[in-house]
Design an enzyme around this catalytic site. Structure first.
Site, PDB file in Angstrom:
ATOM      1  N   SER A 142      19.237  -6.055  53.760  1.00 42.63           N
ATOM      2  CA  SER A 142      18.388  -4.967  53.270  1.00 42.63           C
ATOM      3  C   SER A 142      18.998  -4.492  51.957  1.00 42.63           C
ATOM      4  O   SER A 142      20.189  -4.743  51.693  1.00 42.63           O
ATOM      5  CB  SER A 142      18.395  -3.816  54.285  1.00 42.63           C
ATOM      6  OG  SER A 142      17.856  -2.638  53.718  1.00 42.63           O
ATOM      7  N   TYR A 155      22.491   1.750  60.488  1.00 40.74           N
ATOM      8  CA  TYR A 155      21.758   0.688  59.783  1.00 40.74           C
ATOM      9  C   TYR A 155      22.490   0.281  58.509  1.00 40.74           C
ATOM     10  O   TYR A 155      22.674  -0.910  58.233  1.00 40.74           O
ATOM     11  CB  TYR A 155      20.350   1.211  59.467  1.00 40.74           C
ATOM     12  CG  TYR A 155      19.377   0.184  58.921  1.00 40.74           C
ATOM     13  CD1 TYR A 155      18.622  -0.618  59.788  1.00 40.74           C
ATOM     14  CD2 TYR A 155      19.180   0.032  57.556  1.00 40.74           C
ATOM     15  CE1 TYR A 155      17.715  -1.536  59.287  1.00 40.74           C
ATOM     16  CE2 TYR A 155      18.279  -0.883  57.055  1.00 40.74           C
ATOM     17  CZ  TYR A 155      17.536  -1.664  57.924  1.00 40.74           C
ATOM     18  OH  TYR A 155      16.628  -2.579  57.423  1.00 40.74           O
TER      19      TYR A 155
HETATM   20  P1  NAD Z   1       9.571  -5.464  62.849  1.00 40.22           P
HETATM   21  O1  NAD Z   1       9.710  -4.261  63.704  1.00 40.22           O
HETATM   22  O2  NAD Z   1       8.218  -5.852  62.376  1.00 40.22           O
HETATM   23  O3  NAD Z   1      10.212  -6.725  63.586  1.00 40.22           O
HETATM   24  C1  NAD Z   1      11.423  -6.624  64.290  1.00 40.22           C
HETATM   25  C2  NAD Z   1      11.676  -7.891  65.064  1.00 40.22           C
HETATM   26  O4  NAD Z   1      12.918  -7.737  65.761  1.00 40.22           O
HETATM   27  C3  NAD Z   1      10.600  -8.194  66.117  1.00 40.22           C
HETATM   28  O5  NAD Z   1      10.327  -9.571  66.119  1.00 40.22           O
HETATM   29  C4  NAD Z   1      11.273  -7.805  67.437  1.00 40.22           C
HETATM   30  O6  NAD Z   1      10.841  -8.601  68.524  1.00 40.22           O
HETATM   31  C5  NAD Z   1      12.719  -8.104  67.120  1.00 40.22           C
HETATM   32  N1  NAD Z   1      13.622  -7.318  67.995  1.00 40.22           N
HETATM   33  C6  NAD Z   1      13.657  -5.973  68.161  1.00 40.22           C
HETATM   34  N2  NAD Z   1      14.596  -5.646  69.075  1.00 40.22           N
HETATM   35  C7  NAD Z   1      15.177  -6.822  69.469  1.00 40.22           C
HETATM   36  C8  NAD Z   1      16.220  -7.166  70.381  1.00 40.22           C
HETATM   37  N3  NAD Z   1      16.887  -6.257  71.108  1.00 40.22           N
HETATM   38  N4  NAD Z   1      16.516  -8.472  70.543  1.00 40.22           N
HETATM   39  C9  NAD Z   1      15.855  -9.412  69.848  1.00 40.22           C
HETATM   40  N5  NAD Z   1      14.875  -9.160  68.961  1.00 40.22           N
HETATM   41  C10 NAD Z   1      14.558  -7.877  68.781  1.00 40.22           C
HETATM   42  O7  NAD Z   1      10.572  -5.215  61.634  1.00 40.22           O
HETATM   43  P2  NAD Z   1      10.686  -5.818  60.151  1.00 40.22           P
HETATM   44  O8  NAD Z   1      10.452  -4.707  59.221  1.00 40.22           O
HETATM   45  O9  NAD Z   1       9.932  -7.086  60.009  1.00 40.22           O
HETATM   46  O10 NAD Z   1      12.260  -6.106  60.103  1.00 40.22           O
HETATM   47  C11 NAD Z   1      12.804  -7.401  60.129  1.00 40.22           C
HETATM   48  C12 NAD Z   1      14.166  -7.366  59.451  1.00 40.22           C
HETATM   49  O11 NAD Z   1      13.990  -6.970  58.088  1.00 40.22           O
HETATM   50  C13 NAD Z   1      15.161  -6.382  60.061  1.00 40.22           C
HETATM   51  O12 NAD Z   1      16.449  -6.945  60.106  1.00 40.22           O
HETATM   52  C14 NAD Z   1      15.129  -5.219  59.081  1.00 40.22           C
HETATM   53  O13 NAD Z   1      16.327  -4.479  59.079  1.00 40.22           O
HETATM   54  C15 NAD Z   1      14.908  -5.958  57.780  1.00 40.22           C
HETATM   55  N6  NAD Z   1      14.375  -5.119  56.703  1.00 40.22           N
HETATM   56  C16 NAD Z   1      13.190  -4.483  56.843  1.00 40.22           C
HETATM   57  C17 NAD Z   1      12.725  -3.680  55.809  1.00 40.22           C
HETATM   58  C18 NAD Z   1      11.421  -2.931  55.879  1.00 40.22           C
HETATM   59  O14 NAD Z   1      11.174  -2.084  55.012  1.00 40.22           O
HETATM   60  N7  NAD Z   1      10.554  -3.207  56.844  1.00 40.22           N
HETATM   61  C19 NAD Z   1      13.480  -3.545  54.637  1.00 40.22           C
HETATM   62  C20 NAD Z   1      14.685  -4.218  54.536  1.00 40.22           C
HETATM   63  C21 NAD Z   1      15.128  -5.015  55.576  1.00 40.22           C
END
Ligand code: NAD
Length: 260
Positions: A142, A155
């Site tokens: 991130s 985080y």
């Molecule tokens: P999302 O909520 O759409 O997806 C999260 C995923 O993690 C899902 O597939 C869920 O099944 C899985 N998950 C949740 N708890 C779990 C567990 N205990 N065991 C296994 N899997 C689990 O979120 P997203 O926004 O697509 O985030 C994906 C990644 O991107 C994360 O690592 C997040 O930190 C990172 N990220 C997101 C953003 C944003 O703005 N959305 C920004 C920077 C980084």
């Protein structure tokens, strides 16, 4: 060159991971999807990816806060596809709270999922990658792996940690055809993002609309959310031969946030 490559993408039942799985499949990679949801809940997405791409698309549920389940996930992906050439450590969650009120169980879960799960995943895939002399590992960190925001102590700690681990692990395997990089997205409108809006509003004493306009979009000089498709395109690039010299990098894709 990505034809017949096999990828395991954690957290690919929704959001960024689903976008990466979709892009990989459309470029001819076999994809092993994963999430915390049951296979039934994800079946329509799995089938859609398989039908649209014609490649093998499989799914397995696993709780990645449990190291034994990570090892089983990698083992099953290797058995089902014959190998794992590409590992994307993407699964992650967020929790927003002042540090002196931060629930200890939330801290432990975020460190387990957003940091330690990537360690266990890398440890499990590396023997096969070393034996084949090829591997691509992408850690979805991130912009919070590079800079901090308040109320996100767990985080930010986990994401800074994964950037450090990326560098260390990349150095270890640099001569073996294996690259390890971190992608550092700014804000992307996914369920993770949507869920943190109410808690951020509470922590900062502002409305949810103000959170979107004055906190989220204000952080990014482009004033635009990063899209899942943009991140997926970067992940595809990192898998290719052209990206062989990218390793140990933490690549911002954040609308200029970390430059400000
Ligand atoms: P999302 O909520 O759409 O997806 C999260 C995923 O993690 C899902 O597939 C869920 O099944 C899985 N998950 C949740 N708890 C779990 C567990 N205990 N065991 C296994 N899997 C689990 O979120 P997203 O926004 O697509 O985030 C994906 C990644 O991107 C994360 O690592 C997040 O930190 C990172 N990220 C997101 C953003 C944003 O703005 N959305 C920004 C920077 C980084």
């Amino acid at each position: 060159m990505t034809e017949s490559r096999c990828a395991l993408v954690t957290g690919s039942s929704s959001g960024i991971g689903l976008g990466i799985a979709d892009a990989f499949a459309k470029r001819g990679m076999n994809v092993f999807m994963h999430g915390i949801e049951t296979a039934d809940a994800v079946e329509s997405q799995r089938r859609k990816l398989a039908d649209e791409s014609g490649v093998t698309v499989l799914y397995r549920q696993a709780d990645l806060t449990r190291p034994a389940q990570i090892r089983e996930l990698v083992h099953d992906a290797e058995q089902a596809m014959g190998k794992v050439d590409v590992l994307v450590n993407n699964a992650g969650i967020q929790f927003v709270s002042p540090i002196d009120e931060f629930p200890e169980d939330k801290w432990d879960t975020i460190i387990a999922l957003n940091l330690s799960a990537a360690f266990h995943g890398i440890k499990a895939v590396l023997p096969g990658m070393k034996a084949r002399g090829f591997g691509r590992i992408i850690n979805v960190a991130s912009v919070h792996g590079l800079v901090a925001s308040p109320y996100k102590s767990a985080y930010v700690a986990a994401k800074h940690g994964i950037v450090g681990m990326t560098k260390s692990a990349a150095l270890e395997v640099a001569e073996q055809g294996i690259t390890i990089n971190a992608i550092c997205p700014g804000y992307v409108w996914t369920s993770l993002m949507e869920k943190q809006v109410p808690d951020t509003a509470k922590a900062r004493g502002i409305t949810e609309q103000q959170v979107i306009e004055d906190v989220l979009l204000r952080a990014q000089p482009t004033r635009q959310f990063v899209t899942v498709e943009q991140i997926a395109a970067l992940a595809c690039f990192l898998c290719g031969d052209e990206a062989a010299s990218f390793t140990g990098a933490a690549l911002p894709i954040d609308g200029g946030w970390s430059a400000a």
